[in-house]
Design a protein around this motif. Structure first.
Motif, PDB file in Angstrom:
ATOM      1  N   MET A   1       1.044  -0.773   0.240  1.00  0.00           N
ATOM      2  CA  MET A   1       0.170   0.105  -0.064  1.00  0.00           C
ATOM      3  C   MET A   1       0.485   1.230  -0.038  1.00  0.00           C
ATOM      4  O   MET A   1       0.950   2.500  -0.700  1.00  0.00           O
ATOM      5  CB  MET A   1      -0.945  -0.100   1.504  1.00  0.00           C
ATOM      6  CG  MET A   1      -1.394  -0.472   0.985  1.00  0.00           C
ATOM      7  SD  MET A   1      -3.483  -1.686   2.318  1.00  0.00           S
ATOM      8  CE  MET A   1      -4.033  -0.213   3.011  1.00  0.00           C
ATOM      9  N   LYS A   2       1.228   1.066   0.729  1.00  0.00           N
ATOM     10  CA  LYS A   2       2.957   2.273   0.508  1.00  0.00           C
ATOM     11  C   LYS A   2       3.149   2.603  -0.101  1.00  0.00           C
ATOM     12  O   LYS A   2       4.069   3.426  -0.749  1.00  0.00           O
ATOM     13  CB  LYS A   2       3.314   1.838   1.995  1.00  0.00           C
ATOM     14  CG  LYS A   2       4.955   3.159   2.626  1.00  0.00           C
ATOM     15  CD  LYS A   2       5.497   2.845   3.735  1.00  0.00           C
ATOM     16  CE  LYS A   2       6.632   4.226   3.829  1.00  0.00           C
ATOM     17  NZ  LYS A   2       7.295   3.746   4.958  1.00  0.00           N
ATOM     18  N   ALA A   3       3.926   1.837  -1.253  1.00  0.00           N
ATOM     19  CA  ALA A   3       4.654   2.156  -2.299  1.00  0.00           C
ATOM     20  C   ALA A   3       4.843   1.630  -3.694  1.00  0.00           C
ATOM     21  O   ALA A   3       3.826   3.343  -4.545  1.00  0.00           O
ATOM     22  CB  ALA A   3       5.193   0.212  -3.057  1.00  0.00           C
ATOM     23  N   MET A   4       2.346   1.528  -3.258  1.00  0.00           N
ATOM     24  CA  MET A   4       1.601   2.305  -4.583  1.00  0.00           C
ATOM     25  C   MET A   4       1.134   3.501  -4.245  1.00  0.00           C
ATOM     26  O   MET A   4       0.946   4.384  -5.143  1.00  0.00           O
ATOM     27  CB  MET A   4       0.153   1.455  -4.634  1.00  0.00           C
ATOM     28  CG  MET A   4       0.027   0.010  -4.657  1.00  0.00           C
ATOM     29  SD  MET A   4       0.261  -0.053  -6.853  1.00  0.00           S
ATOM     30  CE  MET A   4       0.563  -1.511  -6.804  1.00  0.00           C
ATOM     31  N   THR A   5       1.078   4.294  -3.180  1.00  0.00           N
ATOM     32  CA  THR A   5       0.834   5.379  -2.511  1.00  0.00           C
ATOM     33  C   THR A   5       1.711   6.622  -2.946  1.00  0.00           C
ATOM     34  O   THR A   5       1.187   7.438  -4.005  1.00  0.00           O
ATOM     35  CB  THR A   5       0.490   5.505  -0.516  1.00  0.00           C
ATOM     36  OG1 THR A   5      -0.781   4.669  -0.623  1.00  0.00           O
ATOM     37  CG2 THR A   5       0.326   6.798  -0.873  1.00  0.00           C
TER      38      THR A   5
END
Length: 171
Positions: free
Chosen positions: A92-96
């Motif tokens: 989720m952090k990478a996609m954000t």
């Protein structure tokens, strides 16, 4: 903040209403399955000219076929539901982070387009001024030609007057 939906149609409506930063999508849902909901979300983004929103499929059916179908529907990743929370949080952090970079790119692109439009306007004004200067230059060339012609005529008249004076002198 989190917006939960009980089915795919509610998920699309939540997306439309709240424009989230990230979507976690299941495949198997009532009304619209995850693939259909994702496709509709991408249509909403296109219609509203919104920035890309990362969509991660979180499902218990992580087959190769579902991975391909999820990506073709507009999803960005597919991970199994039993994945550790730390892996989900990292994804989720990478996609954000990717979404934030894309947003920066969109802003830079808008600024570049505005600058390009300003330059095109300036170029059009400059072109107009060049045409005006060319017209003025042509007029000046014509006037200069006329002045040179007048000077020649004046010189010829002076010469003729001098010759006439010499011819009329008594010998």
């Amino acid at each position: 903040e989190v917006c939960g939906a009980g089915n795919g149609a509610e998920g699309v409506e939540c997306f439309r209403r709240f424009a989230p930063d990230l979507v976690l999508m299941d495949i198997e849902m009532p009304v619209l399955n995850g693939f259909e909901a994702t496709s509709q979300i991408r249509q909403v983004e296109a219609a509203q000219k919104w920035a890309w929103t990362p969509i991660i499929f979180l499902t218990s059916v992580g087959t190769s076929e579902n991975i391909v179908t999820a990506i073709e529907a507009g999803g960005d990743d597919l991970i199994p539901k039993n994945v550790p929370d730390s892996v989900l949080a990292a994804k989720m952090k990478a996609m954000t982070r990717i979404a934030a970079l894309r947003q920066e790119l969109l802003v830079a692109n808008r600024q570049m387009n505005e600058e390009l439009r300003r330059r095109e306007i300036a170029e059009a004004e400059l072109s107009c001024r060049c045409e005006e200067l060319n017209e003025i230059s042509l007029k000046l060339s014509r006037v200069q030609g006329q002045l040179i012609q007048r000077e020649k005529m004046a010189s010829v008249e002076q010469l003729a007057a001098g010759v006439a004076h010499e011819v009329t002198l008594p010998v």
